[in-house]
Scaffold this motif. Structure first.
Motif, PDB file in Angstrom:
ATOM      1  N   LEU A 119      15.946  13.508  20.678  1.00 29.98           N
ATOM      2  CA  LEU A 119      14.655  12.823  20.711  1.00 29.98           C
ATOM      3  C   LEU A 119      14.637  11.756  19.618  1.00 29.98           C
ATOM      4  N   GLY A 120      14.645  10.501  20.032  1.00 27.17           N
ATOM      5  CA  GLY A 120      14.687   9.404  19.076  1.00 27.17           C
ATOM      6  C   GLY A 120      13.381   8.638  19.039  1.00 27.17           C
ATOM      7  N   ALA A 121      13.102   8.045  17.881  1.00 28.35           N
ATOM      8  CA  ALA A 121      11.942   7.163  17.735  1.00 28.35           C
ATOM      9  C   ALA A 121      12.438   5.731  17.869  1.00 28.35           C
ATOM     10  N   LEU A 122      12.088   5.094  18.976  1.00 25.09           N
ATOM     11  CA  LEU A 122      12.499   3.716  19.239  1.00 25.09           C
ATOM     12  C   LEU A 122      11.446   2.784  18.643  1.00 25.09           C
ATOM     13  N   ILE A 123      11.861   1.990  17.684  1.00 31.98           N
ATOM     14  CA  ILE A 123      10.938   1.132  16.941  1.00 31.98           C
ATOM     15  C   ILE A 123      11.245  -0.327  17.253  1.00 31.98           C
ATOM     16  N   ARG A 124      10.203  -1.094  17.523  1.00 35.34           N
ATOM     17  CA  ARG A 124      10.357  -2.508  17.853  1.00 35.34           C
ATOM     18  C   ARG A 124       9.186  -3.287  17.281  1.00 35.34           C
ATOM     19  N   ARG A 125       9.417  -4.566  17.130  1.00 34.12           N
ATOM     20  CA  ARG A 125       8.325  -5.445  16.721  1.00 34.12           C
ATOM     21  C   ARG A 125       7.711  -6.068  17.968  1.00 34.12           C
ATOM     22  N   HIS A 126       6.389  -6.009  18.047  1.00 34.77           N
ATOM     23  CA  HIS A 126       5.666  -6.644  19.151  1.00 34.77           C
ATOM     24  C   HIS A 126       4.510  -7.439  18.570  1.00 34.77           C
ATOM     25  N   GLU A 127       4.585  -8.746  18.759  1.00 37.44           N
ATOM     26  CA  GLU A 127       3.606  -9.652  18.176  1.00 37.44           C
ATOM     27  C   GLU A 127       3.566  -9.446  16.666  1.00 37.44           C
ATOM     28  N   ASP A 128       2.447  -9.034  16.107  1.00 36.89           N
ATOM     29  CA  ASP A 128       2.348  -8.911  14.650  1.00 36.89           C
ATOM     30  C   ASP A 128       2.353  -7.466  14.165  1.00 36.89           C
ATOM     31  N   THR A 129       2.897  -6.580  14.974  1.00 32.94           N
ATOM     32  CA  THR A 129       2.873  -5.171  14.575  1.00 32.94           C
ATOM     33  C   THR A 129       4.183  -4.495  14.949  1.00 32.94           C
ATOM     34  N   LEU A 130       4.342  -3.257  14.507  1.00 25.18           N
ATOM     35  CA  LEU A 130       5.495  -2.438  14.886  1.00 25.18           C
ATOM     36  C   LEU A 130       5.015  -1.343  15.821  1.00 25.18           C
ATOM     37  N   ASP A 131       5.762  -1.111  16.893  1.00 25.75           N
ATOM     38  CA  ASP A 131       5.457  -0.048  17.847  1.00 25.75           C
ATOM     39  C   ASP A 131       6.593   0.962  17.846  1.00 25.75           C
ATOM     40  N   ALA A 132       6.258   2.209  18.139  1.00 26.02           N
ATOM     41  CA  ALA A 132       7.273   3.267  18.212  1.00 26.02           C
ATOM     42  C   ALA A 132       7.044   4.105  19.456  1.00 26.02           C
ATOM     43  N   ASP A 133       8.135   4.408  20.167  1.00 27.51           N
ATOM     44  CA  ASP A 133       8.101   5.317  21.310  1.00 27.51           C
ATOM     45  C   ASP A 133       9.090   6.437  21.043  1.00 27.51           C
ATOM     46  N   HIS A 134       8.698   7.667  21.338  1.00 23.31           N
ATOM     47  CA  HIS A 134       9.543   8.840  21.113  1.00 23.31           C
ATOM     48  C   HIS A 134      10.131   9.267  22.456  1.00 23.31           C
ATOM     49  N   LEU A 135      11.460   9.140  22.569  1.00 25.88           N
ATOM     50  CA  LEU A 135      12.129   9.271  23.863  1.00 25.88           C
ATOM     51  C   LEU A 135      13.399  10.113  23.744  1.00 25.88           C
ATOM     52  N   PRO A 136      13.727  10.903  24.777  1.00 26.42           N
ATOM     53  CA  PRO A 136      14.986  11.652  24.770  1.00 26.42           C
ATOM     54  C   PRO A 136      16.142  10.754  25.232  1.00 26.42           C
ATOM     55  N   PHE A 137      17.199  10.702  24.447  1.00 23.40           N
ATOM     56  CA  PHE A 137      18.313   9.799  24.730  1.00 23.40           C
ATOM     57  C   PHE A 137      19.583  10.560  25.081  1.00 23.40           C
ATOM     58  N   ASP A 144      12.465  -6.294  26.697  1.00 21.18           N
ATOM     59  CA  ASP A 144      13.787  -6.538  27.266  1.00 21.18           C
ATOM     60  C   ASP A 144      14.502  -7.623  26.463  1.00 21.18           C
ATOM     61  N   GLY A 145      15.682  -7.310  25.951  1.00 24.67           N
ATOM     62  CA  GLY A 145      16.439  -8.251  25.153  1.00 24.67           C
ATOM     63  C   GLY A 145      16.095  -8.255  23.676  1.00 24.67           C
ATOM     64  N   SER A 146      15.140  -7.453  23.263  1.00 24.48           N
ATOM     65  CA  SER A 146      14.685  -7.458  21.871  1.00 24.48           C
ATOM     66  C   SER A 146      15.541  -6.551  20.991  1.00 24.48           C
ATOM     67  N   PRO A 147      15.650  -6.877  19.704  1.00 23.70           N
ATOM     68  CA  PRO A 147      16.311  -5.960  18.773  1.00 23.70           C
ATOM     69  C   PRO A 147      15.418  -4.748  18.515  1.00 23.70           C
ATOM     70  N   VAL A 148      16.036  -3.578  18.437  1.00 23.03           N
ATOM     71  CA  VAL A 148      15.288  -2.341  18.217  1.00 23.03           C
ATOM     72  C   VAL A 148      16.049  -1.461  17.235  1.00 23.03           C
ATOM     73  N   LEU A 149      15.329  -0.513  16.691  1.00 29.71           N
ATOM     74  CA  LEU A 149      15.904   0.523  15.835  1.00 29.71           C
ATOM     75  C   LEU A 149      15.518   1.866  16.424  1.00 29.71           C
ATOM     76  N   VAL A 150      16.501   2.746  16.610  1.00 29.50           N
ATOM     77  CA  VAL A 150      16.227   4.100  17.096  1.00 29.50           C
ATOM     78  C   VAL A 150      16.609   5.078  15.991  1.00 29.50           C
ATOM     79  N   ILE A 151      15.648   5.920  15.601  1.00 30.46           N
ATOM     80  CA  ILE A 151      15.859   6.877  14.520  1.00 30.46           C
ATOM     81  C   ILE A 151      15.915   8.293  15.085  1.00 30.46           C
ATOM     82  N   PHE A 152      16.951   9.016  14.700  1.00 30.64           N
ATOM     83  CA  PHE A 152      17.117  10.409  15.091  1.00 30.64           C
ATOM     84  C   PHE A 152      17.084  11.265  13.830  1.00 30.64           C
ATOM     85  N   ARG A 153      16.359  12.377  13.890  1.00 34.06           N
ATOM     86  CA  ARG A 153      16.226  13.272  12.746  1.00 34.06           C
ATOM     87  C   ARG A 153      16.879  14.612  13.049  1.00 34.06           C
TER      88      ARG A 153
END
Length: 206
Positions: free
Chosen positions: A23-41, A67-76
């Motif tokens: 279960l990873g936290a996918l973090i991306r920048r959208h407009e002027d904020t950061l969004d995170a989605d928690h997804l099984p990879f 689509d095409g954006s840089p992202v960070l996925v964090i696994f704990r």
């Protein structure tokens, strides 16, 4: 991520962490904020390149916005509090403070969308086989009515992250002496944190 060399984890250890804690936290920048989605990879090796595969609900704006954006996925992985009372040396000099031990993996990459029924079906079949493998009677996608399954598949979109950089931090008391590390293992066991106790016991001093 602040990463002292003695806490840096090797690639093989990071892959194993992701496989064990998918279960990873996918973090991306959208407009002027950061969004995170928690997804099984699922993690997939293709030559020297790692790919992270998952899916999101079609109603989730992630697939249309990123689509095409840089992202960070964090696994704990395993984590927990470490009391200074667990260090034998504390009784002699009292030079000890609390800390927190943990294992994390950071996967940096670029997100790609797969709005493709075949991709999604293959991905979900793999996820199902992997996570149902330990069940007494593993559930299979074929157990669901065909029309219902088609409806569920149409409601999700596939996501792939090609990993450009993988780094991780295993902070597991490597900076303590042998007696203190043994004390941490014993202390964690008394707190029913067997996973972290095993990780500390298996870690190597720098």
């Amino acid at each position: 991520m602040y990463l002292p060399p003695h806490f840096a984890a090797e690639r093989a250890s990071l892959i194993a962490l992701i496989q064990t804690h998918p279960l990873g936290a996918l973090i991306r920048r959208h407009e002027d904020t950061l969004d995170a989605d928690h997804l099984p990879f699922l993690i997939e090796e293709r030559g020297d390149t790692l790919h992270l595969l998952t899916h999101v609900a079609r109603a989730n704006p992630l697939w249309q916005q990123a689509d095409g954006s840089p992202v960070l996925v964090i696994f704990r992985g395993a984590e927990g509090y470490v009391s200074p009372n667990w260090y034998p040396g504390k009784a002699e000099h009292h030079r000890a403070v609390p800390t927190w031990n943990y294992a994390v993996a950071h996967a940096h990459g670029r997100l790609r969308v797969h709005d493709d029924a075949r991709f999604v079906q293959r991905l979900l079949a793999r996820l199902t086989r992997e996570h149902e493998a330990t069940m007494p009677r593993p559930w299979r996608m074929g157990d669901a009515p065909r029309d219902y399954l088609a409806q569920m598949l149409a409601a999700v979109v596939g996501i792939e992250v090609e990993v450009e950089r993988l780094e991780g931090k295993f902070k597991l008391s490597q900076n303590r002496d042998t007696a203190d590390r043994a004390g941490v293992v014993t202390g964690l066991a008394t707190q029913n944190n067997a996973a972290l106790a095993e990780a500390v016991a298996a870690s190597k001093k720098p």
